[in-house]
Write an enzyme that holds these catalytic residues in place. Structure first.
Site, short mmCIF file in Angstrom:
data_model
loop_
_atom_site.label_atom_id
_atom_site.label_comp_id
_atom_site.label_asym_id
_atom_site.label_seq_id
_atom_site.Cartn_x
_atom_site.Cartn_y
_atom_site.Cartn_z
N SER A 172 0.84 -1.19 0.00
CA SER A 172 0.00 0.00 0.00
C SER A 172 0.87 1.24 0.00
O SER A 172 2.04 1.20 0.41
CB SER A 172 -0.90 0.02 1.23
OG SER A 172 -0.13 0.31 2.40
N ASP A 173 0.30 2.36 -0.45
CA ASP A 173 0.92 3.64 -0.16
C ASP A 173 0.80 3.85 1.34
O ASP A 173 0.03 3.18 2.03
CB ASP A 173 0.24 4.76 -0.93
CG ASP A 173 1.14 5.98 -1.10
OD1 ASP A 173 2.13 6.10 -0.35
OD2 ASP A 173 0.85 6.81 -1.99
N TRP A 174 1.57 4.79 1.87
CA TRP A 174 1.64 4.97 3.32
C TRP A 174 0.29 5.44 3.86
O TRP A 174 -0.22 6.49 3.48
CB TRP A 174 2.75 5.96 3.65
CG TRP A 174 4.09 5.31 3.90
CD1 TRP A 174 4.95 5.59 4.92
CD2 TRP A 174 4.74 4.27 3.15
NE1 TRP A 174 6.07 4.77 4.85
CE2 TRP A 174 5.96 3.96 3.78
CE3 TRP A 174 4.39 3.53 2.01
CZ2 TRP A 174 6.83 2.97 3.32
CZ3 TRP A 174 5.26 2.55 1.53
CH2 TRP A 174 6.47 2.29 2.19
#
Length: 840
Positions: free
Chosen positions: A224-226
């Site tokens: 995932s993105d952060w």
């Protein structure tokens, strides 16, 4: 780092251990299982350089030109070399994974991260990113292509849904990712924050499982993105392997409980853990040790490469002939023995990167003023001309502490009012923009205090303005006099990803030659008085800036008078990381402040004027007709100033080509009516007509077309031959340097259907490119190859497949998307029978 047997390790893992593998443990590290021989991996930001594990006071690194600058090189071999150096930089930081490159499309010049991506065309972005990935992964370090998918704006980016047709998604937004899978097999994909047509990317099985893994056959890690994971079961079932950062929010005990109840089933958990273990195994090839030291790799070879890439990225947009002192000639190259004036807000500042994930602390950074000065026989004149900052310029660069440039940062658990304060930490910093998400010290309590101190000695009497942005609280003092209070009453702003206050300002009069003590008293995030909808990360944030207060119109008059007194003028204009940054889209395509007025009046006062634009994306240029010479220098990395000077004075013949169309005004942009979030969604109403595809189809005039760039020499394209064999198209063309100096030219291959298709199609589309360097008078042939199925197809939504329609197709090899006689050649091929295809 030891190799592992994935299947044998997987058999030994408990349910808890499998779940532990699926989320980070902090901002930059994955979970290790040492008793199973599974190490922790270190990830690092890397769109244009490898920062390491610290936003705050990180170990210095090499900074490459921004993504659009890399794209402007149109040089796949050079980008592959850049990737190899990025890999070595990661190894020096003991990082196994680089979070880049970025290849989202620039639907609008206003996109906050537009500078970070390679360009507006899927083939330019895809082939360029594939070259970077091949270079990175040749070192054993793994690349993470991002952000998958349709992550093309910052406005409400974590909640917006991109409403897009399947055709546009495939032809424009997914295609560059598809090309990287075909040509480089990136080790990891990062999902985007947004959703697509109602389903968030991190839990979207249609794209991360059906398309990416099954149709394209890609077998790697999906992270995932952060803070871009929004579910427990849905994300795991869709194919999201790794939640970042840690500690987990959606996995851990939640996922263990769900799996124990068949939501998701155990075999789904096993597949997620298997992918993480496979990725760990791939990372072992780098030889990077677990939790190793963070060091530099600053070498002369790296500096030389950064300068070469920076030189090749610069685009010469305009270079007209003028009559001056009875001599006629082009403004550029400038003369090294002439009286030169340097003006502009970017002149004495090294504007070398954009904001957000792309920011880092460079080994060094050369300002345009320093680069230009090094070429001249006598020092140039200078005045700032105009301010364009969004936030006041960084204070630390203007101060000194303990005899060196910068400020001291002293950290305590007690406030200044305490009888005794134990010093917990002390560091010396120059960049007083501190994002403390990854600042760790075991001795710190949750609420702590810091003093940022330094001295400043003005070189003239002035009114000086201080500015403070904070997540937490802060007050600024000069000689113990309170100048800025950003603690008592705080007002929300959009800095630091929307987690901080607006910039609070205060003024004080300073006398020439006197020493002033500046102190900022900071208190960590728990002291923040605002309730924010954004997640407050780590210990908070602090930004302190300052500058002399100027009168805009008086400064312009001064600049105009100086321009009349000099032989040649360089205006260093553009934006900076305050304006083009992750977390915020811009509101306008105009230059800020009175900079447009400055350029207009100075160019009118001295016709021998060149404008150096440093932006990552296009700006309106109302002064363009009055300005004889313009170069686009992007955010150029460590060597920014040297590269600008190399081109200005002809020590390097510019060869960059625009990676983006430069429209005349914002209203001309195809996404003009649809570039922001409304009711939780953004409509991709322009469909496939992004960038030059729209401007050509709608016959909209632009300032400069995609792929455009001038040179100090001239070139001719001759003798195009086309071979279509075994499903591949091979175009070979002769390019001749018809001028008097050495230079490089880019052959751009566009394909244009001769007949109307079943659906509307763009006039033509880029399908490949090649760059060649030529001595004066020299000719060389270049060959560009592509598969026919990629060169001629569109995505057929009726069949959910790519379609290559029967008919004739022109292949145009040109020096830009604007086809001109003498600078382009044409041939054609025929597809005898329509066919459909899927996969890669």
């Amino acid at each position: 780092m030891a190799d592992i047997n994935v299947e044998e390790v997987l058999k030994k893992l408990t349910l808890t251990e499998k779940v532990d593998l699926l989320a980070g443990i902090d901002f930059w590290h994955t979970k290790g299982l040492p008793h199973h021989g599974v190490p922790s991996l270190r990830l690092t930001d890397g769109p244009n350089g490898v920062r390491g594990t610290k936003f705050f006071n990180g170990v210095p690194a090499a900074c490459f030109p921004c993504g659009t600058g890399l794209g402007a090189t149109f040089n796949q071999e050079l980008l592959e070399e850049a990737g190899r150096t990025m890999g070595r930089e990661a190894i020096a930081k003991s990082a196994h994974v680089i979070l880049g490159p970025t290849i989202n499309m620039q639907r609008s010049p206003l996109g906050g991260r537009g500078f970070e991506s390679i360009g507006e065309d899927p083939f330019l972005a895809g082939l360029g990113a594939a070259a970077l990935i091949r270079g990175i992964q040749s070192t054993g370090v793994q690349a993470t292509i991002k952000h998958f998918l349709c992550n093309d704006q910052e406005d409400k980016r974590m909640g917006v849904h991109s409403i897009v047709t399947e055709r546009a998604l495939r032809e424009i937004y997914a295609l560059p990712f598809q090309l990287t899978v075909r040509d480089s097999q990136p080790g990891a994909f990062m999902t985007a924050y947004n959703g697509i047509n109602g389903v968030f990317c991190s839990e979207n099985p249609k794209y991360i499982d059906d398309m990416l893994r099954k149709e394209w056959g890609w077998d790697g890690l999906i992270m995932s993105d952060w803070f871009g994971t929004y579910s427990t079961t849905a994300a795991a079932a869709a194919g999201l392997d790794l939640e970042m950062p840690g500690p987990t929010r959606f996995r851990g005990e939640l996922l263990k409980f769900n799996v124990s109840n068949g939501k998701p089933f155990t075999h789904v958990l096993d597949e997620r853990a298997r992918q993480v273990l496979r990725f760990v195994k791939r990372c072992a090839a780098s030889g990077v040790k677990e939790n190793g030291p963070e060091e530099t790799a600053d070498t002369p070879e790296t500096a030389a490469l950064l300068r070469k890439i920076g030189d090749e990225s610069i685009v010469l947009l305009k270079n007209e002939s003028i009559v001056l002192l009875k001599n006629e000639g082009s403004v550029l190259p400038l003369k090294k023995d002439k009286k030169t004036l340097v003006i502009g807000p970017n002149a004495k500042t090294a504007t070398y990167h954009g904001g957000g994930s792309a920011s880092l602390r460079a080994y060094y950074a050369v300002t345009p003023h320093d680069g230009i000065s090094s070429k001249l026989e006598t020092p140039p004149g200078y005045t700032v001309g105009a301010y364009t900052h969004r936030f006041l310029p960084i204070l630390g660069h203007q101060c000194s502490a303990s005899g060196k440039a910068g400020m001291s940062w002293k950290v305590y658990n007690e406030p200044r009012s305490a009888e005794k304060r134990e010093l917990i930490d002390e560091v010396h910093i120059e960049k007083t923009e501190m994002h403390l998400v990854d600042y760790y010290n075991d001795r710190l309590s949750e609420l702590w205090y810091a003093d940022l101190e330094g001295t400043i000695v003005p070189d003239e009497d002035m009114t000086y303005e201080l500015g403070v942005v904070v997540c937490g609280t802060a007050k600024a003092y000069v000689n113990d006099q309170l100048v800025v209070d950003n603690a008592t009453k705080q007002i929300a702003g959009d800095a630091f990803f929307g987690c901080a206050t607006r910039e609070e300002l205060g003024r004080i009069d300073l006398k020439k030659g006197e020493t002033y003590q500046i102190r900022i008293e900071f208190v960590s995030a728990p002291s923040f008085t605002l309730k924010s909808e954004s997640i407050i990360l780590g210990h908070g944030s602090l930004r302190v800036g300052g500058c002399k207060v100027i009168d805009d119109q008086a400064e312009i008059k001064k600049s105009v008078q100086l321009a009349r007194e000099h032989d040649q003028v360089v205006i260093c204009a553009g934006l900076n990381a305050d304006w083009e940054t992750e977390g915020t889209d811009r509101a306008s395509m105009k230059l800020p402040g009175v900079l447009d007025q400055l350029i207009d009046e100075v160019a009118s006062a001295n016709p021998n004027t060149v404008v150096v634009m440093q932006t990552g994306t296009p700006e309106e240029m109302p002064w363009l007709q009055k300005t004889p010479a313009v170069i686009q220098a992007w955010y150029g990395g460590n060597e920014t100033g040297n590269c600008i000077a190399d081109v200005l004075f002809g020590d390097y013949n510019p060869s960059g080509k625009l990676s983006l169309s430069f429209p005349k005004r914002l209203q001309d942009v195809p996404s003009f009516l649809n570039f922001r979030t409304e009711a939780g969604r953004t409509l991709y109403g322009e469909d496939v007509y992004v960038g030059y595809r729209y401007y050509e189809y709608a016959d909209v005039e632009v300032n400069f077309p995609f792929g455009y760039g001038l040179s100090y020499t001239t070139f001719a394209f001759l003798d195009l031959s086309l071979v279509v064999k075994e499903g591949s198209i091979s175009a070979t063309v002769s390019i001749k340097n018809t001028g008097s100096v050495k230079g490089a030219e880019v052959a751009q291959m566009y394909v244009q259907p001769r007949q109307a298709a079943k659906i509307n199609r763009p006039v033509k589309e880029l399908k490949g490119f090649a760059k060649v360097e030529l001595e004066a008078g020299e000719s060389k042939t270049v060959t560009i190859e592509e598969l026919e199925k990629y060169a001629a197809s569109y995505f057929d939504e009726e069949r959910n497949q790519w379609c290559v329609e029967a008919g004739e197709y022109d292949v145009i090899v040109s020096n830009s998307s604007e086809v001109k006689e003498g600078q382009s050649v044409k041939a054609s091929f025929t597809v005898a029978e329509s066919y459909w295809w899927s996969g890669i």
